[in-house]
Design an enzyme around this catalytic site. Structure first.
Site, PDB file in Angstrom:
ATOM      1  N   LYS A   1       0.830  -1.213   0.000  1.00 10.47           N
ATOM      2  CA  LYS A   1       0.000   0.000   0.000  1.00 10.47           C
ATOM      3  C   LYS A   1       0.864   1.263   0.000  1.00 10.47           C
ATOM      4  CE  LYS A   1      -2.215  -1.377   3.790  1.00 10.47           C
ATOM      5  NZ  LYS A   1      -3.134  -1.361   4.933  1.00 10.47           N
TER       6      LYS A   1
ATOM      7  N   LYS B   1       2.909   2.045   2.292  1.00  9.50           N
ATOM      8  CA  LYS B   1       2.934   2.556   3.661  1.00  9.50           C
ATOM      9  C   LYS B   1       3.993   1.800   4.446  1.00  9.50           C
ATOM     10  CE  LYS B   1      -0.926   3.733   5.785  1.00  9.50           C
ATOM     11  NZ  LYS B   1      -2.267   3.571   6.393  1.00  9.50           N
TER      12      LYS B   1
HETATM   13  N1  CTP Z   1      -9.038   4.868  14.806  1.00 10.17           N
HETATM   14  C1  CTP Z   1      -9.980   5.544  15.615  1.00 10.17           C
HETATM   15  N2  CTP Z   1      -9.673   6.775  16.128  1.00 10.17           N
HETATM   16  C2  CTP Z   1      -8.489   7.353  15.849  1.00 10.17           C
HETATM   17  C3  CTP Z   1      -7.521   6.688  15.060  1.00 10.17           C
HETATM   18  C4  CTP Z   1      -7.840   5.430  14.544  1.00 10.17           C
HETATM   19  O1  CTP Z   1     -11.063   5.021  15.863  1.00 10.17           O
HETATM   20  N3  CTP Z   1      -8.250   8.561  16.346  1.00 10.17           N
HETATM   21  C5  CTP Z   1      -9.376   3.569  14.239  1.00 10.17           C
HETATM   22  C6  CTP Z   1      -9.375   3.568  12.711  1.00 10.17           C
HETATM   23  O2  CTP Z   1     -10.569   4.141  12.213  1.00 10.17           O
HETATM   24  C7  CTP Z   1      -9.225   2.084  12.406  1.00 10.17           C
HETATM   25  C8  CTP Z   1      -8.342   1.585  13.583  1.00 10.17           C
HETATM   26  O3  CTP Z   1      -8.405   2.607  14.590  1.00 10.17           O
HETATM   27  O4  CTP Z   1     -10.489   1.437  12.482  1.00 10.17           O
HETATM   28  C9  CTP Z   1      -6.914   1.345  13.157  1.00 10.17           C
HETATM   29  O5  CTP Z   1      -6.489   2.550  12.549  1.00 10.17           O
HETATM   30  P1  CTP Z   1      -5.015   2.834  12.046  1.00 10.17           P
HETATM   31  O6  CTP Z   1      -5.064   3.238  10.609  1.00 10.17           O
HETATM   32  O7  CTP Z   1      -4.099   1.741  12.415  1.00 10.17           O
HETATM   33  O8  CTP Z   1      -4.651   4.113  12.965  1.00 10.17           O
HETATM   34  P2  CTP Z   1      -4.481   5.632  12.593  1.00 10.17           P
HETATM   35  O9  CTP Z   1      -4.109   6.359  13.852  1.00 10.17           O
HETATM   36  O10 CTP Z   1      -5.693   6.133  11.839  1.00 10.17           O
HETATM   37  O11 CTP Z   1      -3.202   5.566  11.645  1.00 10.17           O
HETATM   38  P3  CTP Z   1      -2.740   6.521  10.433  1.00 10.17           P
HETATM   39  O12 CTP Z   1      -2.551   7.895  10.989  1.00 10.17           O
HETATM   40  O13 CTP Z   1      -1.450   5.892   9.956  1.00 10.17           O
HETATM   41  O14 CTP Z   1      -3.855   6.449   9.394  1.00 10.17           O
END
Ligand code: CTP
Length: 133
Positions: free
Chosen positions: A45, A47
């Site tokens: 992806k 990432k």
């Molecule tokens: N999630 C959430 N609240 C946040 C951050 C993440 O509910 N503040 C949820 C996402 O919606 C997803 C899960 O946690 O269902 C895993 O998300 P992930 O992508 O691993 O975390 P992020 O913090 O969103 O990472 P990134 O900034 O890399 O997108």
């Protein structure tokens, strides 16, 4: 009958948004199964994570709301995971709103509101801004 919930994510730099999401998902049923994105899948992806896959799995497994962690290796595995694990609900944060509606052939699909003002991306940016001593 055991009500099984399934979700997926990278869960890098495990933070409060992750905890709250997992807690709310677990409260929807009796068991929460989490597909943790492998390093190879993240690479596909374009990432990458700070914490390697094995350690992200170890952290997730230590969370009291999580019953089982398995590798998320590709985009296509979700229908067979849902059928194979007998999951009743697929749940994920609403940054994915609509993206997994196609799974409703296999189980209930739920999007939960994200916790405001925290994300892995934001944590990395914050740490990068701390001046070196
Ligand atoms: N999630 C959430 N609240 C946040 C951050 C993440 O509910 N503040 C949820 C996402 O919606 C997803 C899960 O946690 O269902 C895993 O998300 P992930 O992508 O691993 O975390 P992020 O913090 O969103 O990472 P990134 O900034 O890399 O997108």
């Amino acid at each position: 009958m055991v009500k099984r919930i399934i979700t997926y994510g990278t869960f890098d730099l495990f933070h409060i948004g992750h905890v709250r999401l997992l807690k709310r998902l677990r409260a929807l049923g009796d068991e929460l199964y989490v597909g943790c994105a492998t390093d190879a899948f993240n690479k596909m992806k374009d990432k990458s994570s700070i914490i390697p896959f094995e350690e992200r799995v170890e952290v997730l497994s230590a969370c009291r709301y999580v019953d089982y962690v398995f590798p998320e290796e590709n985009w296509e595995q979700k229908p067979s995971d849902i059928e194979g694990f007998g999951a009743h609900v697929f749940g994920i944060g609403d940054d994915w709103e609509g993206k997994f509606d196609y799974l409703s052939k296999h189980c209930e699909v739920i999007y939960l509101s994200r916790t405001d003002e925290v994300s892995t991306t934001q944590l990395i940016q914050y740490v990068q801004c701390i001046p070196k001593r």
